[in-house]
Design a protein around this motif. Structure first.
Motif, PDB file in Angstrom:
ATOM      1  N   LYS A  12     -38.377 -14.747-119.439  1.00  0.00           N
ATOM      2  CA  LYS A  12     -37.580 -13.673-120.048  1.00  0.00           C
ATOM      3  C   LYS A  12     -37.500 -12.509-119.074  1.00  0.00           C
ATOM      4  O   LYS A  12     -38.518 -11.954-118.667  1.00  0.00           O
ATOM      5  N   GLU A  16     -33.539  -4.428-117.383  1.00  0.00           N
ATOM      6  CA  GLU A  16     -34.084  -3.508-116.381  1.00  0.00           C
ATOM      7  C   GLU A  16     -34.442  -4.223-115.075  1.00  0.00           C
ATOM      8  O   GLU A  16     -34.464  -3.612-114.008  1.00  0.00           O
ATOM      9  N   GLY A  53     -31.964 -10.169-120.652  1.00  0.00           N
ATOM     10  CA  GLY A  53     -31.585  -9.069-121.539  1.00  0.00           C
ATOM     11  C   GLY A  53     -30.347  -8.375-120.993  1.00  0.00           C
ATOM     12  O   GLY A  53     -29.661  -8.916-120.116  1.00  0.00           O
ATOM     13  N   ALA A  54     -30.086  -7.186-121.522  1.00  0.00           N
ATOM     14  CA  ALA A  54     -28.893  -6.462-121.059  1.00  0.00           C
ATOM     15  C   ALA A  54     -29.074  -4.950-121.127  1.00  0.00           C
ATOM     16  O   ALA A  54     -28.097  -4.212-121.108  1.00  0.00           O
ATOM     17  N   GLY A  55     -30.339  -4.527-121.161  1.00  0.00           N
ATOM     18  CA  GLY A  55     -30.599  -3.086-121.248  1.00  0.00           C
ATOM     19  C   GLY A  55     -30.051  -2.302-120.057  1.00  0.00           C
ATOM     20  O   GLY A  55     -29.874  -1.090-120.135  1.00  0.00           O
ATOM     21  N   ARG A  59     -27.301  -1.488-124.733  1.00  0.00           N
ATOM     22  CA  ARG A  59     -28.226  -1.775-125.834  1.00  0.00           C
ATOM     23  C   ARG A  59     -27.497  -1.386-127.109  1.00  0.00           C
ATOM     24  O   ARG A  59     -27.046  -0.248-127.261  1.00  0.00           O
ATOM     25  N   ASP A  75     -23.878  -4.468-131.104  1.00  0.00           N
ATOM     26  CA  ASP A  75     -24.761  -5.588-130.749  1.00  0.00           C
ATOM     27  C   ASP A  75     -23.965  -6.742-130.139  1.00  0.00           C
ATOM     28  O   ASP A  75     -24.433  -7.405-129.209  1.00  0.00           O
ATOM     29  N   GLY A  78     -23.570  -5.911-126.699  1.00  0.00           N
ATOM     30  CA  GLY A  78     -24.833  -6.164-125.989  1.00  0.00           C
ATOM     31  C   GLY A  78     -24.972  -7.637-125.645  1.00  0.00           C
ATOM     32  O   GLY A  78     -25.374  -7.997-124.528  1.00  0.00           O
ATOM     33  N   GLY A 135     -27.685 -14.037-126.146  1.00  0.00           N
ATOM     34  CA  GLY A 135     -28.751 -13.801-127.134  1.00  0.00           C
ATOM     35  C   GLY A 135     -28.800 -14.934-128.144  1.00  0.00           C
ATOM     36  O   GLY A 135     -28.563 -16.102-127.807  1.00  0.00           O
ATOM     37  N   GLY A 137     -26.777 -15.002-130.575  1.00  0.00           N
ATOM     38  CA  GLY A 137     -25.424 -15.074-131.133  1.00  0.00           C
ATOM     39  C   GLY A 137     -25.282 -14.213-132.375  1.00  0.00           C
ATOM     40  O   GLY A 137     -24.192 -14.098-132.936  1.00  0.00           O
ATOM     41  N   PRO A 139     -26.062 -10.362-134.351  1.00  0.00           N
ATOM     42  CA  PRO A 139     -26.476  -8.970-134.176  1.00  0.00           C
ATOM     43  C   PRO A 139     -27.821  -8.715-134.852  1.00  0.00           C
ATOM     44  O   PRO A 139     -28.299  -9.541-135.624  1.00  0.00           O
ATOM     45  N   THR A 142     -32.962  -9.274-130.824  1.00  0.00           N
ATOM     46  CA  THR A 142     -33.138  -8.867-129.423  1.00  0.00           C
ATOM     47  C   THR A 142     -33.211 -10.125-128.557  1.00  0.00           C
ATOM     48  O   THR A 142     -33.383 -11.240-129.069  1.00  0.00           O
TER      49      THR A 142
HETATM   50  N1  UDP Z   1     -28.469  -8.568-128.847  1.00  0.00           N
HETATM   51  C1  UDP Z   1     -28.117  -8.992-130.123  1.00  0.00           C
HETATM   52  N2  UDP Z   1     -28.591 -10.191-130.569  1.00  0.00           N
HETATM   53  C2  UDP Z   1     -29.411 -10.969-129.842  1.00  0.00           C
HETATM   54  C3  UDP Z   1     -29.784 -10.539-128.555  1.00  0.00           C
HETATM   55  C4  UDP Z   1     -29.297  -9.336-128.078  1.00  0.00           C
HETATM   56  O1  UDP Z   1     -27.401  -8.316-130.824  1.00  0.00           O
HETATM   57  O2  UDP Z   1     -29.794 -12.066-130.310  1.00  0.00           O
HETATM   58  C5  UDP Z   1     -27.861  -7.330-128.311  1.00  0.00           C
HETATM   59  C6  UDP Z   1     -28.540  -6.057-128.784  1.00  0.00           C
HETATM   60  O3  UDP Z   1     -27.565  -5.071-128.949  1.00  0.00           O
HETATM   61  C7  UDP Z   1     -29.448  -5.694-127.624  1.00  0.00           C
HETATM   62  C8  UDP Z   1     -28.608  -6.129-126.441  1.00  0.00           C
HETATM   63  O4  UDP Z   1     -27.977  -7.323-126.888  1.00  0.00           O
HETATM   64  O5  UDP Z   1     -29.755  -4.323-127.582  1.00  0.00           O
HETATM   65  C9  UDP Z   1     -29.372  -6.382-125.175  1.00  0.00           C
HETATM   66  O6  UDP Z   1     -30.537  -7.131-125.425  1.00  0.00           O
HETATM   67  P1  UDP Z   1     -31.991  -6.478-125.283  1.00  0.00           P
HETATM   68  O7  UDP Z   1     -32.003  -5.087-125.845  1.00  0.00           O
HETATM   69  O8  UDP Z   1     -32.955  -7.442-125.880  1.00  0.00           O
HETATM   70  O9  UDP Z   1     -32.138  -6.439-123.706  1.00  0.00           O
HETATM   71  P2  UDP Z   1     -33.412  -6.047-122.809  1.00  0.00           P
HETATM   72  O10 UDP Z   1     -34.177  -4.951-123.515  1.00  0.00           O
HETATM   73  O11 UDP Z   1     -34.244  -7.269-122.690  1.00  0.00           O
HETATM   74  O12 UDP Z   1     -32.841  -5.617-121.512  1.00  0.00           O
END
Ligand code: UDP
Length: 240
Positions: A12, A16, A53-55, A59, A75, A78, A135, A137, A139, A142
């Motif tokens: 994972k 960031e 992820g996609a932070g 987010r 979401d 995201g 993700g 799929g 909203p 995470t």
């Molecule tokens: N997200 C979602 N459903 C999921 C996974 C991700 O809606 O099953 C969206 C959510 O808005 C989240 C964004 O995708 O804030 C990015 O994912 P995450 O915050 O987990 O990223 P990371 O913190 O790992 O960078």
């Protein structure tokens, strides 16, 4: 068969990891560090699945507040952003000769394959890296929860949560130089002490499915491969 401690790993990578701390977008140095670590795992004989992820881009919770968007819409944006990171990582991996498939929970056939569990396992068996995008799929989830869900589905031996610090600490090591790192934790300790490893639903799913999590430093070259080889590195979270 290689002699690795963990054969099949779900890595994972938070958004960031694709940029400098607190930064935005995709940085060439950082994405190459990630890709080099993954290439090393493949060379060592591991089967590798990635959830990104996609932070670094979006987010949902933050965007919904800033832009006045419905949370579910933000979401979805995201989740689309995880696809952006995933195809960037695929491009970098392929440029290093690592065969890679992106599989998304949200269908977008012009860009990547849909996530189909059996096909994902087949790719792994053929030595291809799979990047599981979009993700869950849904909203309100995470990518941490997505990582534990996909790890259970592909029957991964371990989740490696790659971060920018060496493991899980009793306080923020970026702010407190005396912060103490844990070598081992149980899932119950993580939940009861509300330690910031992964969100609670992700931890609960790993606990129920008995999937260990190792938290280690993505930015230290070779660290992920050392974990797979069985070296004591970072923090191990398990049912024991
Ligand atoms: N997200 C979602 N459903 C999921 C996974 C991700 O809606 O099953 C969206 C959510 O808005 C989240 C964004 O995708 O804030 C990015 O994912 P995450 O915050 O987990 O990223 P990371 O913190 O790992 O960078």
């Amino acid at each position: 068969m290689s002699d690795l401690k963990y054969q099949r790993v779900l890595l994972k990578i938070s958004g960031e990891g694709f940029c400098g701390t607190g930064g935005f977008g995709i940085d060439s140095t950082e994405i190459n560090v990630i890709a080099d670590q993954i290439a090393e795992l493949v060379r060592a004989g591991a089967q590798v699945g990635i959830v990104s992820g996609a932070g670094n881009l979006i987010r949902g919770a933050t965007l919904s507040q800033q832009a006045g968007l419905n949370r579910a819409t933000a979401d979805q944006m995201g989740m689309l952003a995880t696809v952006i990171n995933s195809i960037a990582l695929q491009d970098t991996l392929e440029s290093k000769g690592v065969a890679t498939r992106v599989m998304s929970a949200i269908q977008m056939s012009a860009i990547c394959e849909p996530f189909i569990r059996g096909r994902a396992i087949r790719h792994l068996e053929k030595g291809r890296v799979i990047i599981l995008a979009g993700g869950t799929g849904n909203p309100f989830f995470t990518t941490d929860t997505c990582a534990s869900l996909r790890a259970a589905e592909i029957q991964a031996d371990v989740i490696i949560k790659a971060t920018k610090v060496d493991g899980v600490y009793d306080s923020d090591p970026m702010k407190n130089p005396d912060a103490k790192m844990f070598e081992r934790l149980s899932f119950v300790e993580v939940l009861e002490n509300d330690l910031r490893v992964m969100d609670h639903s992700a931890i609960s799913m790993c606990r129920e499915n008995n999937i260990d999590i190792v938290v280690c430093n993505l930015m230290k070259p070779g660290s992920v491969a050392r974990v797979l080889a069985g070296e004591k590195l970072g923090t191990v979270i398990s049912n024991q």
